[in-house]
Design an enzyme around this catalytic site. Structure first.
Site, mmCIF file in Angstrom:
data_model
loop_
_atom_site.group_PDB
_atom_site.id
_atom_site.type_symbol
_atom_site.label_atom_id
_atom_site.label_comp_id
_atom_site.label_asym_id
_atom_site.label_seq_id
_atom_site.Cartn_x
_atom_site.Cartn_y
_atom_site.Cartn_z
ATOM 1 N N LYS A 181 0.732 -1.027 0.118
ATOM 2 C CA LYS A 181 0.004 0.018 -0.016
ATOM 3 C C LYS A 181 0.725 1.224 -0.050
ATOM 4 C CE LYS A 181 -1.412 2.947 2.813
ATOM 5 N NZ LYS A 181 -1.746 4.253 1.891
ATOM 6 N N GLY A 234 6.911 4.336 8.402
ATOM 7 C CA GLY A 234 6.079 5.631 8.380
ATOM 8 C C GLY A 234 6.293 6.433 9.697
ATOM 9 N N GLU A 237 3.645 7.415 15.413
ATOM 10 C CA GLU A 237 2.350 7.590 15.748
ATOM 11 C C GLU A 237 1.755 6.430 15.123
ATOM 12 O OE1 GLU A 237 0.676 11.283 15.625
ATOM 13 O OE2 GLU A 237 -1.167 10.401 16.108
ATOM 14 N N GLY A 239 2.916 4.051 13.295
ATOM 15 C CA GLY A 239 3.368 2.658 13.469
ATOM 16 C C GLY A 239 2.897 2.166 14.918
ATOM 17 N N GLU A 256 9.530 0.703 10.749
ATOM 18 C CA GLU A 256 10.529 1.589 10.333
ATOM 19 C C GLU A 256 10.062 2.727 10.723
ATOM 20 O OE1 GLU A 256 13.808 0.957 8.956
ATOM 21 O OE2 GLU A 256 13.332 -1.335 9.130
ATOM 22 N N CYS A 290 13.646 9.887 6.662
ATOM 23 C CA CYS A 290 13.749 9.570 7.891
ATOM 24 C C CYS A 290 14.660 9.836 8.859
ATOM 25 C CB CYS A 290 13.190 8.330 8.038
ATOM 26 S SG CYS A 290 14.130 7.321 7.221
ATOM 27 N N GLU A 390 10.347 15.164 15.822
ATOM 28 C CA GLU A 390 10.562 15.139 14.252
ATOM 29 C C GLU A 390 9.939 16.280 13.475
ATOM 30 O OE1 GLU A 390 9.203 11.884 12.027
ATOM 31 O OE2 GLU A 390 11.126 11.589 10.823
#
Ligand code: NAD
Length: 510
Positions: A181, A234, A237, A239, A256, A290, A390
């Site tokens: 996806k 992603g 939160e 994840g 990840e 990331c 982040e």
């Protein structure tokens, strides 16, 4: 206008090799200039289920019977096909994400192709190995790395092609089928990849790409019993919600996630090299990576000299249309992300930080595009949100230290642990310091370079599990141990005698 629109390509989803247009047609607007350049199809749960069913059938059918050697042959063919179309992939990636064409042409697409080739030729991974059981002489064992079955993969919008390669290719190498996806913002190169996977001769159903809303995919992949594992990349939160959903169904997930990576400049660093590396570490892809080195930790003895050098280099960055090979600054991929960056910087400044330098881009970038100027913030309170959370944008926070132990302490204070950099002329000292940092990847006098041979992933809130390398392949398998008893074992009577006493001579002869 209507005829212009009619020329725009409409992408369906790739379900078991067939382009499927069920769902809602969505305009794909390029963040680099605000223009419509494609339509995508946003599918729903039904299409996702269909893809999972077909992936399951493929895994239990033709695809599941392929040998590792055959899979590797198909991967080489795929790499060749994509190589021939690499310019098309690069243009599409830049149009969809707003990253510079130079980056797509020189990094994202060729690196993805190299990574496909890597898995086609690497020879560390094996499907089984033989062992002995020292406790049971004469017996033997086979340890098999068995695929998980159907991998449900979910990826973000910042590296659509590379991320699709990292999810799909190792999973196929290990013998799984995959339903991917992509982000609804950037599905196009993942769809092209699925088209080329079919061209390369992979059986239908081994790979499907279904562009659907995240929560739909999260729920279905966690709950559907035909999905053997969920592989997510992603935000931290989201994840967490994926991990919880999977755990409720006792399903494995790998994550990840986000980062707040420190880039540490020691006082003996080559200032020019370190400033280039720090700039590369945060402004590549406009900070939307990331592992971006968003916290500069610089030794107080060289802070001023270092920042002056950094500013000198930043002045040379060229804003412009990212489609030009002369442009250095990427767009921000989504409006939501741009607003998030603006809000976090505004709050950081209200909290006491100040703008040390900001590269002006106004009037030099397409007016309807999404851009944020590369920014350096100084006076950042290490406890503030902007120092800890982040931003995922071209914003560097400056922090200082005066000893190695203080640098390590500040670096590790973060709840994230994805990546870090250390800059020093003394590689031994820097490598030792690297070994003290709580992060899945630490670069010494380098940044961002990703190798398919090296596992990547995070400590702490940056994730669970690893991707790429042997460790990444192993994540995509489960272990089966086959114990083969000895042909003629004197041990049998001893072991079975644990339950039943040995037969007497009379009993044996009856
Ligand atoms: P995001 O978490 O919002 O979305 C990632 C993906 O998850 C998207 O495809 C989205 O549609 C999907 N999603 C949304 N809600 C979901 C749900 N409830 N269940 C399942 N899936 C759902 O992240 P983003 O904004 O697309 O990407 C930026 C984030 O990704 C940053 O935090 C960045 O650090 C992280 N990232 C991590 C890595 C890594 O390798 N560690 C790489 C790239 C990006």
């Amino acid at each position: 206008m209507e005829s212009e629109k009619a020329k725009v390509r409409h992408y369906g989803n790739l379900i078991a090799g067939e382009e499927d247009f069920h769902g809602t047609r969505k305009e794909v607007i390029s963040p680099l200039d605000g223009n419509l350049f494609a339509y995508s199809t946003v599918a729903g749960r039904e299409e996702l289920r269909k893809a999972i069913d077909l992936a399951y059938d493929s895994y239990h059918g033709k695809w599941g019977r392929t040998s590792l050697q055959e899979r590797k042959r198909l991967l080489l063919k795929l790499a060749e096909i994509i190589q021939e179309r690499s310019d098309q992939y690069s243009t599409l990636e830049t149009m969809n994400t707003g990253k510079t064409l130079r980056q797509s042409m020189l990094m994202d697409i060729p690196l993805g192709i190299e990574h496909i080739r890597y898995f086609a030729v690497e020879n560390e991974f094996g499907t089984s190995r033989n062992i002995e059981h020292p406790e049971y002489p004469g017996s033997s064992g086979i340890v098999q790395n068995v695929p998980m079955g159907v991998i449900g993969a979910i990826v973000p919008w910042n590296l659509p092609f590379l991320m699709a390669v990292w999810k799909v290719i190792p999973a196929l190498t290990a013998g799984n089928s995959v339903v991917l996806k992509p982000s609804t913002h950037t599905p196009l190169t993942a769809l092209e990849l699925a088209i080329d996977i079919r061209r390369a001769g992979f059986p239908d159903g081994s790979v499907s790409v279904v562009n659907c809303p995240g929560p739909v995919a999260g729920k279905e992949m966690a709950e559907n019993r035909k999905v053997g594992m969920v592989s997510f990349t992603g935000s931290t939160e989201v994840g967490r919600s994926v991990a919880v959903g999977s755990a409720k169904n006792l399903k494995k997930s790998t994550l990840e996630l986000g980062g707040k990576s420190p880039n540490i400049v020691l006082e003996d660093a080559d200032v020019r090299q370190a400033a280039s590396g720090v700039m590369f570490g945060i402004y590549l892809n406009s900070g939307q990576l990331c592992e971006s080195g968003s916290r500069l930790l610089v030794h107080s003895a060289i802070k001023e000299k270092f920042l002056a050098e950094l500013m000198k280099l930043m002045k040379r960055l060229r804003p412009g249309n990212p489609m030009s090979m002369e442009t250095d600054i990427s767009a921000i991929t989504t409006l939501g992300q741009k607003r998030k960056i603006e809000m976090m910087v505004r709050e950081g400044i209200q909290g006491g930080a100040s703008v040390f330098y900001r590269k002006d881009v106004d009037g030099q970038v397409p007016s309807k595009g999404l851009y944020y100027p590369p920014t350096v913030l100084s006076g950042v309170d290490p406890e503030s949100e902007i120092a800890k959370e982040e931003i995922f944008g071209p914003v560097l926070s400056v922090l200082e230290f005066s000893s190695d132990s203080e640098a390590i302490e500040i670096a590790n204070r973060s709840e994230y642990g994805l990546a870090a950099g250390v800059w020093s002329r003394n590689r031994e000292r820097a490598t030792k310091l690297a070994g003290e940092i709580e992060a899945g990847t630490v670069w010494v006098n380098q940044y961002h370079l990703l190798s398919a041979a090296a596992p990547r992933g995070g400590f702490k809130r940056s994730g669970l599990g690893r991707e790429l390398g042997l460790e990444g392949l192993m994540e995509l398998t489960q272990t089966r141990h086959i114990f083969v008893g000895a042909e003629d074992s004197e041990m049998d009577e001893v072991e079975f005698g644990l339950l039943l006493p040995p037969e007497s001579g009379d009993e044996k002869s009856q």
